[in-house]
Write an enzyme that holds these catalytic residues in place. Structure first.
Site, PDB file in Angstrom:
ATOM      1  N   ASP A 149       0.787  -1.176  -0.027  1.00  0.00           N
ATOM      2  CA  ASP A 149      -0.196   0.175   0.077  1.00  0.00           C
ATOM      3  C   ASP A 149       0.925   1.101  -0.150  1.00  0.00           C
ATOM      4  OD1 ASP A 149      -2.353  -1.499   0.088  1.00  0.00           O
ATOM      5  OD2 ASP A 149      -2.705  -0.920   2.212  1.00  0.00           O
ATOM      6  N   ARG A 150       0.412   2.371  -0.664  1.00  0.00           N
ATOM      7  CA  ARG A 150       1.052   3.421  -0.789  1.00  0.00           C
ATOM      8  C   ARG A 150       1.380   4.086   0.808  1.00  0.00           C
ATOM      9  NH1 ARG A 150      -1.126   8.951  -3.619  1.00  0.00           N
ATOM     10  NH2 ARG A 150       0.512  10.253  -3.533  1.00  0.00           N
TER      11      ARG A 150
END
Length: 337
Positions: A149-150
């Protein structure tokens, strides 16, 4: 890299190209091979030019699922790209290197910082892989092995050869890797709660601008939309009123750790999707400016030698500082902390 036999004329007048398939691309499906070389061209258009016969392999018609072979000559018809895609070509991702945990001829393992997407898309024009490719123009086959995930930091694998990519992705798919994260959650996690085996369902939340946002929720075991998801939890230590957990995932579902931990009443500190928003405000005042989730350890077999590899990325300074700033009540201290 595949050699362009006939160079294209300028973008305003695209021409036919012929690509020679090299050893590293051998075995790919034709559709996947084309998508690598037609960046920005919609998938629907790629399939259309295959079906129409405009794409030829060794002068013959081909199908999307046909496997290319080293030495094949693939004819690409003239393809125009949109102004938006052309703008990205004219303004490519800035070159950037990332902290390297390990590198050899087959792969690079980096320590991805939080706040950086792994690839462009969904409102993000570029990510780690685009920046790394710009920084390393001589490395012609860089591909992401998996994703983070970012908002998540930590160990991220990038393959330097297609053979290594396939071998590593097979390990991830067959659950032969060991992925352990460090997560700080609200409250004191019960030490006897070691396994979360709850199906997850992914859905889209519509936003005001017409865009959709991915969300995930726990569903019943008899829900036809549920995907079995297994998470193992070990309490590393307590940090004041919080618990620092070692979390190992046996399945790799979207937002799995975040949703599983929140479903037990212990959301991850700083999680802006599944967390406690009022608590997050207090945590920001205490110095936590991001979600406390870090891909700490990754175990896998080397794609060439098959030797076991264990990589660790230490807690980023901002997370380590937050832990140090709160008087910890040690429960069990793991190594390398």
């Amino acid at each position: 890299m595949n050699n362009i036999i006939e160079a294209a004329t300028p973008a305003e007048a695209p021409s036919v190209k012929t690509l020679a398939v090299d050893e590293d691309s051998a075995g790919q499906r034709l559709d996947n091979f084309l998508m690598r070389h037609l960046k920005g061209v919609p998938k629907t258009h790629v399939y259309r030019i295959i079906r129409s016969g405009e794409v030829r392999v060794n002068k013959g018609r081909a199908t999307a699922d046909q496997r290319v072979v080293a030495g094949d000559l693939v004819r690409l018809p003239p393809v125009r790209i949109s102004a938006q895609v052309a703008a990205k070509v004219d303004n490519p991702a800035p070159a950037r290197e990332f902290p390297v945990l390990m590198e050899d001829e087959a792969l690079i393992a980096i320590d991805k910082p939080a706040g950086v997407a792994v690839h462009g898309g969904s409102g993000v024009s570029f990510g780690v892989i685009e920046q790394l490719r710009r920084a390393r123009p001589a490395s012609l086959n860089l591909e992401l092995v998996h994703r983070l995930d970012r908002e998540t930091s930590g160990v991220l694998l990038v393959a330097k050869k297609r053979s290594a990519l396939k071998h590593l992705q097979d390990q991830f798919r067959d659950r032969e890797t060991g992925k352990t994260y460090l997560a700080l959650v609200l409250g004191l996690w019960p030490s006897n709660k070691k396994v979360i085996d709850s199906p997850l369902h992914k859905y889209i939340v519509e936003k005001g601008d017409g865009e959709g946002e991915r969300r995930v929720k726990v569903v019943g075991k008899d829900d036809p939309n549920g995907m079995r998801s297994v998470t193992l939890v070990r309490v590393a230590r307590t940090v004041g009123p919080y618990s620092l957990l070692e979390v190992t995932i046996k399945t790799g579902r979207t937002h799995q750790i975040r949703v599983h931990l929140a479903s037990q009443g212990h959301p991850i500190a700083g999680d802006d999707k599944y967390g406690d928003f009022e608590q997050n405000k207090q945590l920001q005042k205490l110095g936590l400016k991001r979600m406390f989730l870090h891909a700490w350890q990754l175990k896998f077999q080397h794609p060439q030698s098959a030797r076991p590899i264990t990589l660790q990325a230490p807690l980023p300074p901002e997370l380590q500082h937050f832990v140090d700033s709160i008087q910890p009540r040690i429960q069990s201290q793991p190594e390398d902390f």
